[in-house]
Design an enzyme around this catalytic site. Structure first.
Site, mmCIF file in Angstrom:
data_model
loop_
_atom_site.group_PDB
_atom_site.id
_atom_site.type_symbol
_atom_site.label_atom_id
_atom_site.label_comp_id
_atom_site.label_asym_id
_atom_site.label_seq_id
_atom_site.Cartn_x
_atom_site.Cartn_y
_atom_site.Cartn_z
ATOM 1 N N ASP A 114 15.918 0.301 28.924
ATOM 2 C CA ASP A 114 15.299 0.389 28.295
ATOM 3 C C ASP A 114 14.731 1.174 27.530
ATOM 4 O OD1 ASP A 114 13.376 -1.629 26.527
ATOM 5 O OD2 ASP A 114 11.331 -1.334 27.600
ATOM 6 N N GLU A 124 16.629 0.087 17.879
ATOM 7 C CA GLU A 124 15.552 0.067 17.070
ATOM 8 C C GLU A 124 15.311 1.003 15.979
ATOM 9 O OE1 GLU A 124 10.975 1.658 18.662
ATOM 10 O OE2 GLU A 124 11.669 0.593 19.815
#
Length: 277
Positions: free
Chosen positions: A82, A134
């Site tokens: 992550d 992202e």
């Protein structure tokens, strides 16, 4: 059960029509509670650890711990990096056996974000591993990183970003926040617009602060993954904090660790059931 490839996990989610939770770990107790929660509900998802948390342990230690705890399980789980902050972290995680990767270059200008994501996508795809990227900036505290920037994902950038990076999932900023100190305010009209444009499934970070009914509503808009970290960490910390408040001479680490695993498992079970009602 062996760790499953991230592509396989996404196919599994689509076939079952479920939303995949990604639970962030830091240590043995969190990892054990997460796996027990997956197994007891019978629904799969991700165990995730961020680049900043790798300062506490190496990718190999995390991977070995997860694989050991999953030896007797039957629920599909992927091990996910992550907020990967460097190519070196990505490479180390793949070498250790991670089966899903997120690269976070959202702090960079648009063109540099594309270039960094593309470089990592090419490397990961060589090993058959999916990459989450992202677009937009999410406000709040993520581990030891604090961001005051709140830049929602620009829908005009979505198609170009996905095409040029070849990413497999897209984490979006639509009013979601990291941590529990800020209040999320999801912009569903923006999510509708992004969903209609995106050719890949979407991801929401900061799930711990988002009401479950809003998560279920977002699920209808091509959302496949939602991240949870603060919820579980609070369950862990409160176990030890509560014991200390009751007895400042408390030292029974073994019993408290077992209790924390039980409490974490309970939060995992509740979250999985709520988001997939």
């Amino acid at each position: 059960m062996k760790l499953v490839n991230g592509f396989t996990l996404m196919d599994y989610a689509k076939k079952k029509g479920i939303l995949l939770p990604a639970f962030n770990t830091t240590n043995y107790e969190l990892t054990s509670g997460i796996i027990k929660g997956f197994e007891s509900t019978g629904l799969g998802g991700y165990i995730a650890i961020s680049s900043s948390n790798l300062k506490l342990s190496s990718p190999k230690i995390i991977a070995d711990m997860v694989k050991s705890l999953m030896a007797d399980t039957t629920t599909p789980v992927s091990l996910h990096l992550d907020h990967g902050k460097s190519f070196e972290d990505v490479k180390a995680c793949i070498d250790a056996g991670f089966t899903s990767i997120m690269v976070d270059a959202s702090h960079l200008p648009f063109e540099e974000n594309i270039q960094e994501v593309r470089r990592i996508v090419e490397y990961c795809h060589f090993y058959g591993i999916p990459v989450e990227a992202e677009l937009g900036a999410i406000q709040g505290k993520e581990d030891d990183h604090v961001s005051e920037e709140d830049a929602k994902t620009n829908p005009d950038d979505v198609a170009e970003f996905i095409e040029r990076t070849d990413c497999d999932l897209l984490a979006v900023s639509i009013g979601n926040v990291h941590g529990m100190d800020l209040t999320p305010n999801l912009d569903f009209s923006l999510l509708d617009e992004i969903s209609s444009i995106s050719s890949v499934p979407l991801v929401l970070h900061g799930g711990s602060g988002i009401p479950f009914d809003q998560v279920r509503k977002a699920k209808e808009k091509n959302l496949i993954k939602v991240n949870y970290g603060s919820d579980l960490r609070q369950a862990f910390i409160r176990t030890f904090g509560g014991a200390y408040e009751q007895n400042h001479n408390e030292f029974d680490l073994m019993s408290l660790s077992k209790e924390s695993i039980f409490n974490i498992q309970g939060r995992v079970e509740a979250i999985i059931k709520e988001i997939n009602m």
